[in-house]
Design a protein around this motif. Sequence first.
Motif, mmCIF file in Angstrom:
data_model
loop_
_atom_site.group_PDB
_atom_site.id
_atom_site.type_symbol
_atom_site.label_atom_id
_atom_site.label_comp_id
_atom_site.label_asym_id
_atom_site.label_seq_id
_atom_site.Cartn_x
_atom_site.Cartn_y
_atom_site.Cartn_z
ATOM 1 N N THR A 1 -6.726 77.756 1.870
ATOM 2 C CA THR A 1 -6.534 78.347 0.552
ATOM 3 C C THR A 1 -5.235 77.807 -0.048
ATOM 4 O OG1 THR A 1 -6.645 80.408 -0.684
ATOM 5 C CG2 THR A 1 -5.328 80.453 1.345
ATOM 6 N N ILE A 2 -4.900 78.291 -1.233
ATOM 7 C CA ILE A 2 -3.659 77.824 -1.851
ATOM 8 C C ILE A 2 -2.501 78.605 -1.235
ATOM 9 C CG2 ILE A 2 -2.357 77.714 -4.018
ATOM 10 C CD1 ILE A 2 -5.130 77.365 -5.418
ATOM 11 N N GLY A 3 -1.564 77.872 -0.616
ATOM 12 C CA GLY A 3 -0.449 78.538 0.041
ATOM 13 C C GLY A 3 0.663 78.846 -0.943
ATOM 14 N N GLU A 4 0.948 77.878 -1.806
ATOM 15 C CA GLU A 4 2.066 78.028 -2.727
ATOM 16 C C GLU A 4 1.854 77.070 -3.895
ATOM 17 O OE1 GLU A 4 6.659 77.271 -2.017
ATOM 18 O OE2 GLU A 4 5.745 78.387 -0.370
ATOM 19 N N ILE A 5 2.389 77.445 -5.046
ATOM 20 C CA ILE A 5 2.344 76.537 -6.199
ATOM 21 C C ILE A 5 3.770 76.312 -6.669
ATOM 22 C CG2 ILE A 5 1.511 76.198 -8.554
ATOM 23 C CD1 ILE A 5 -0.924 77.861 -7.893
ATOM 24 N N LEU A 6 4.143 75.041 -6.775
ATOM 25 C CA LEU A 6 5.512 74.691 -7.157
ATOM 26 C C LEU A 6 5.506 74.070 -8.559
ATOM 27 C CD1 LEU A 6 8.475 74.306 -5.986
ATOM 28 C CD2 LEU A 6 7.743 71.996 -5.389
ATOM 29 N N GLY A 7 6.208 74.686 -9.496
ATOM 30 C CA GLY A 7 6.326 74.124 -10.842
ATOM 31 C C GLY A 7 7.382 73.026 -10.837
ATOM 32 N N ILE A 8 7.063 71.887 -11.437
ATOM 33 C CA ILE A 8 8.008 70.760 -11.465
ATOM 34 C C ILE A 8 8.555 70.645 -12.888
ATOM 35 C CG2 ILE A 8 8.326 68.291 -11.033
ATOM 36 C CD1 ILE A 8 7.529 69.828 -8.523
ATOM 37 N N ASP A 9 9.750 71.181 -13.060
ATOM 38 C CA ASP A 9 10.296 71.251 -14.402
ATOM 39 C C ASP A 9 11.252 70.089 -14.669
ATOM 40 O OD1 ASP A 9 10.489 72.311 -16.845
ATOM 41 O OD2 ASP A 9 11.597 74.120 -16.283
ATOM 42 N N LEU A 10 10.743 68.884 -14.493
ATOM 43 C CA LEU A 10 11.552 67.692 -14.783
ATOM 44 C C LEU A 10 11.139 67.173 -16.159
ATOM 45 C CD1 LEU A 10 11.148 65.864 -11.341
ATOM 46 C CD2 LEU A 10 13.255 66.907 -12.188
ATOM 47 N N PRO A 11 12.128 66.798 -17.002
ATOM 48 C CA PRO A 11 11.769 66.319 -18.345
ATOM 49 C C PRO A 11 10.937 65.037 -18.290
ATOM 50 C CG PRO A 11 14.116 65.992 -17.894
ATOM 51 C CD PRO A 11 13.569 66.769 -16.751
ATOM 52 N N ILE B 1 2.597 71.469 -8.438
ATOM 53 C CA ILE B 1 2.029 70.989 -7.176
ATOM 54 C C ILE B 1 1.390 72.179 -6.470
ATOM 55 C CG2 ILE B 1 2.489 69.882 -4.958
ATOM 56 C CD1 ILE B 1 4.867 68.494 -6.205
ATOM 57 N N VAL B 2 0.094 72.060 -6.237
ATOM 58 C CA VAL B 2 -0.646 73.107 -5.547
ATOM 59 C C VAL B 2 -0.694 72.719 -4.065
ATOM 60 C CG1 VAL B 2 -2.927 74.174 -5.295
ATOM 61 C CG2 VAL B 2 -2.007 73.671 -7.582
ATOM 62 N N MET B 3 -0.060 73.546 -3.233
ATOM 63 C CA MET B 3 0.033 73.216 -1.811
ATOM 64 C C MET B 3 -0.967 74.054 -1.024
ATOM 65 S SD MET B 3 4.125 72.799 -1.442
ATOM 66 C CE MET B 3 4.750 73.981 -2.612
ATOM 67 N N MET B 4 -1.822 73.350 -0.281
ATOM 68 C CA MET B 4 -2.899 74.053 0.427
ATOM 69 C C MET B 4 -2.579 74.259 1.897
ATOM 70 S SD MET B 4 -6.165 72.366 -1.475
ATOM 71 C CE MET B 4 -7.302 73.319 -0.482
ATOM 72 N N THR B 5 -3.049 75.384 2.405
ATOM 73 C CA THR B 5 -2.859 75.684 3.825
ATOM 74 C C THR B 5 -3.893 74.894 4.628
ATOM 75 O OG1 THR B 5 -4.416 77.518 3.804
ATOM 76 C CG2 THR B 5 -2.129 78.041 3.273
ATOM 77 N N ASN B 6 -3.718 74.841 5.925
ATOM 78 C CA ASN B 6 -4.677 74.140 6.775
ATOM 79 C C ASN B 6 -5.968 74.947 6.904
ATOM 80 O OD1 ASN B 6 -2.857 72.076 7.325
ATOM 81 N ND2 ASN B 6 -1.925 73.246 8.986
ATOM 82 N N GLY B 7 -7.082 74.222 7.077
ATOM 83 C CA GLY B 7 -8.354 74.882 7.302
ATOM 84 C C GLY B 7 -8.506 75.264 8.757
ATOM 85 N N PRO B 8 -9.597 75.864 9.184
ATOM 86 C CA PRO B 8 -10.673 76.343 8.313
ATOM 87 C C PRO B 8 -10.223 77.499 7.424
ATOM 88 C CG PRO B 8 -11.122 76.847 10.637
ATOM 89 C CD PRO B 8 -9.825 76.107 10.590
ATOM 90 N N SER B 9 -11.055 77.806 6.436
ATOM 91 C CA SER B 9 -10.742 78.815 5.425
ATOM 92 C C SER B 9 -9.423 78.498 4.726
ATOM 93 C CB SER B 9 -10.684 80.217 6.034
ATOM 94 O OG SER B 9 -11.904 80.541 6.621
#
Length: 270
Positions: free
Chosen positions: A223-233, A213-221
């Motif tokens: 950007t990607i705030g954080e990326i969360l890997g979902i390791d569910l089978p 899950i790519v979590m984006m910050t608020n605009g303007p400008s």
Amino acid sequence: MTSLTTKYIEIQGVEQTFKTKKGAFCALKSINLTVAKGEFVALIGHSGCGKSTLLNLIAGLTTPTQGSLICANREIAGPGPERAVVFQNHSLLPWLTCFENVYLAVERVFSATESKAQLKARTDAVLSMVGLTAAAQKRPGEISGGMKQRVGIARALSMEPKVLLLDEPFGALDALTRAKLQDELLGIVHKTQSTVVMVTHDVEEAVLLSDRIVMMTNGPSATIGEILGIDLPRPRNRVELAESTQYLGYRKAVIDFLYTRQAHVEKLSA
Ligand SMILES: Nc1ncnc2c1ncn2[C@@H]1O[C@H](COP(=O)(O)OP(=O)(O)OP(=O)(O)O)[C@@H](O)[C@H]1O
Ligand SMILES: [Mg+2]
């Protein structure tokens, strides 16, 4: 989770500035993201943060002010049948029936190699998959918003694209139809090994479907705030997941990001 090592989509240093009456508006800045072949990535963020803008760039519908976008080792220079888009506003041709709207896409991709009967069978199959057989001969003006959205989904799936770009494809659907189509989508993606980038507002949907899950910050400008890997089978079962502590932990991490760290979206954009 399957091992995802091959770079497929590469977004490097992308910035998107729009010319507006009030001057230049920087919607996206410093976007760097690599998506592996067969990976399912969700883009999540508050309204107006630039999710559709980023998806349009990957679709090749717009070009960035700065930076580069690559798909399968080639610069993205425009739209292509290997990257199918389901738009947020469904964008169907109003004078064509549901069948014809889908058939047009099928024809574009497969007419060189398949007979008319095969093209028709493909169209019928995909309309049936999204539950629109009975509405096949209706025009967009004669069906509900949710049904229009399903025609858009059928049209994209019918092209058997290598990359599926989905802009809130289930946003207009009721909860039951949404769940059914989420499951269908997971089944199709598993079968076709498609790479998916999907914009959503829905935290549960993002966790259920994604590898990351790519979590984006608020605009303007934005950007990607954080990326969360979902390791569910996989395959994932929504009923079982509802009680899984791992699932609930991922859900909480996204909610924390959106409502604690990126809160006050109205105040910022006012
Ligand atoms: N063509 C354009 N010209 C000027 N500004 C634009 C243009 N397209 C988008 N924007 C602005 O860029 C920002 C990001 O818009 P975008 O549509 O990508 O947001 P979004 O995250 O998809 O929002 P939503 O969740 O509401 O669909 C917004 O502030 C929007 O007003
Ligand atoms: Mg949008």
